[in-house]
Write a protein that holds these residues in place. Sequence first.
Motif, short mmCIF file in Angstrom:
data_model
loop_
_atom_site.label_atom_id
_atom_site.label_comp_id
_atom_site.label_asym_id
_atom_site.label_seq_id
_atom_site.Cartn_x
_atom_site.Cartn_y
_atom_site.Cartn_z
N VAL A 274 0.84 -1.20 0.00
CA VAL A 274 0.00 0.00 0.00
C VAL A 274 0.87 1.25 0.00
O VAL A 274 0.61 2.21 -0.74
CB VAL A 274 -0.95 -0.01 1.22
CG1 VAL A 274 -1.70 1.32 1.33
CG2 VAL A 274 -1.95 -1.16 1.10
N MET A 275 1.93 1.24 0.81
CA MET A 275 2.83 2.39 0.86
C MET A 275 3.49 2.61 -0.51
O MET A 275 3.60 3.74 -0.99
CB MET A 275 3.90 2.16 1.92
CG MET A 275 3.38 2.16 3.35
SD MET A 275 3.14 3.82 4.01
CE MET A 275 4.83 4.31 4.29
N ALA A 276 3.95 1.51 -1.13
CA ALA A 276 4.64 1.63 -2.41
C ALA A 276 3.73 2.15 -3.51
O ALA A 276 4.14 2.95 -4.36
CB ALA A 276 5.21 0.27 -2.81
N ILE A 277 2.48 1.73 -3.51
CA ILE A 277 1.54 2.13 -4.56
C ILE A 277 1.05 3.55 -4.36
O ILE A 277 0.97 4.35 -5.31
CB ILE A 277 0.34 1.16 -4.61
CG1 ILE A 277 0.80 -0.24 -5.05
CG2 ILE A 277 -0.75 1.68 -5.55
CD1 ILE A 277 -0.25 -1.31 -4.90
N LEU A 278 0.72 3.90 -3.12
CA LEU A 278 0.04 5.16 -2.87
C LEU A 278 0.96 6.37 -2.70
O LEU A 278 0.54 7.50 -2.96
CB LEU A 278 -0.85 5.04 -1.63
CG LEU A 278 -2.06 4.12 -1.76
CD1 LEU A 278 -2.93 4.18 -0.51
CD2 LEU A 278 -2.90 4.49 -2.99
#
Length: 407
Positions: A274-278
Amino acid sequence: MKRKEKLNRIFLILLSLFVVMLGYGILLPTLPYYTERLALKDNLDSDLINFHIGLLTSIYPLFQLLFVVVWGKLSDKYGRKPIIICGLVGFIIMQLLTGFSTSLTMLYVARIFGGIFTSSIIPVSNAYLSDITLAKRRTKIMAWSGVAISSGVIFGPVIGGFLSQTPLHLEYSIGVLHLDRFSVPFLFSAMLGLVVLIIISKFLRNNVHIQKFTTKKIRSRFLLSKYFIVLLLLSFVMQFVVTLFETVFSIYGKDELSFNSKQVGIGFMLCGSVMAILQPVFATYGEKIMSSKQQIALGLLVTGGSLIAFPFFNNGIYVYAMIVIFAIGGALVTPNLLSAVSLISKKNTGRNISIQSSTNSVGQILGPILGVWLISGGGYYPFVVAGIIVLATMGLVLPLLKLNYKT
C-alpha cells in the motif's frame, strides 16, 4: 545533466534503497521466532524473549542515531557515492553475521555493526536524489524513494518466510559460525547486496558538493526554527508508531492471533504494498486536491484512528484491512515530510536529512521498548497508546504548520 543520465542515477539510488530495505524486511516477521530459537539455545529465561526482541529492534536504530549525522557531514564533504558504498559494505557484513549467528550475542553484534554502517544509506541516498532534482519535483522523487523502501518491505518478508522454510537439510559449522536453513534468506540478501555494491561502484557517478566544507557551528536560528522543529516532531512520532507497530505486530500475531511467520509476513507485505503504490499517487496528484500540510494532517488522523481500532479485530481479514488503512495514513505523511525537510536549505541538504534521520532513529529506539513493555500488560495497550499519541501530536502541530521557514 541529460535526462537519460539523471534517470540512470535515480534508478541506481533507488536500487540501493530497495536492497537495504529488502534485508530489513527479511528479518521483520522472523525476528520473534529467530530470537526465541537462539534464546532457548542459550538456556535463557523464556519470559525474557520479548525483552530481547524489543532490545534487538531498538539497538539497530540506536547506533544509526549515533552515526547518521557523521555520515551526512562526510557526504557533504566527500560526495554521496563513497558513503553509500561504505553503507552497502556494512549491510553485506551484517547480513552474513546474522545468517551465521549461533547465539543472541552474535545477533546483537550483527545488529550493532549494521546500525553503524547502514545509517549512511537512506539519508545520503535521499540527499543524492535531492541534489539532482528540481525543487518543484522534490516531493515526487521522495515519494519514489518511499516506493523503493516500501517495496523492500513488501518482498523482504515474503522472501524471508519462503527461504527460511526451504527443504534444504543443510547444517555446517565453521568455528563459532553455523549454517542451516535459517541462514539462507540472509545469505541471499548478502549476495544481492554484493551485486548492487558492484553495480553502484562501477556505474554511479559521485555527487560532490561545490561549496567548501566547514566545521563552523550551525546557526542557532536554524536550530530554533519552529517550522523545522515541527517537521522533526512529526518525523519522530511517525517513526515511533511505525516501529512500535512493526515490533508489537510480530509478537501480537504470534501470541494473540496465533499467526505463523508467513501470516505475519503477509501483514508486512500488505503494509509495504500500500505504501509503495500510494506514495507516488499522493505525491503526483495529492496536491491537486489538498496541500502537502493538509495531506500530513489527514495522514496523521488516519494513522491514529487505525491504531486505536486495530486490537478490536481478531479475524485475519479485518486485521489485514486495518493494516491497509494504517499504511494509507503513512503514505500520506512520509513523502511530504521528507520533501519539506529537503527544501529547507540548498546548501546543507545532506546534513538536514541526516538530522531528520537521527530524529527518526530516536523514534525507532523508543517505539519497540515502549511497545514490548506495554504488551506485557495486554495486547491492545501498545496500539491504543500509539494511536492516542498520534492524534495528540496532530492537535499540537497543526497550528504550527502554518509557519513558513525562512533562510
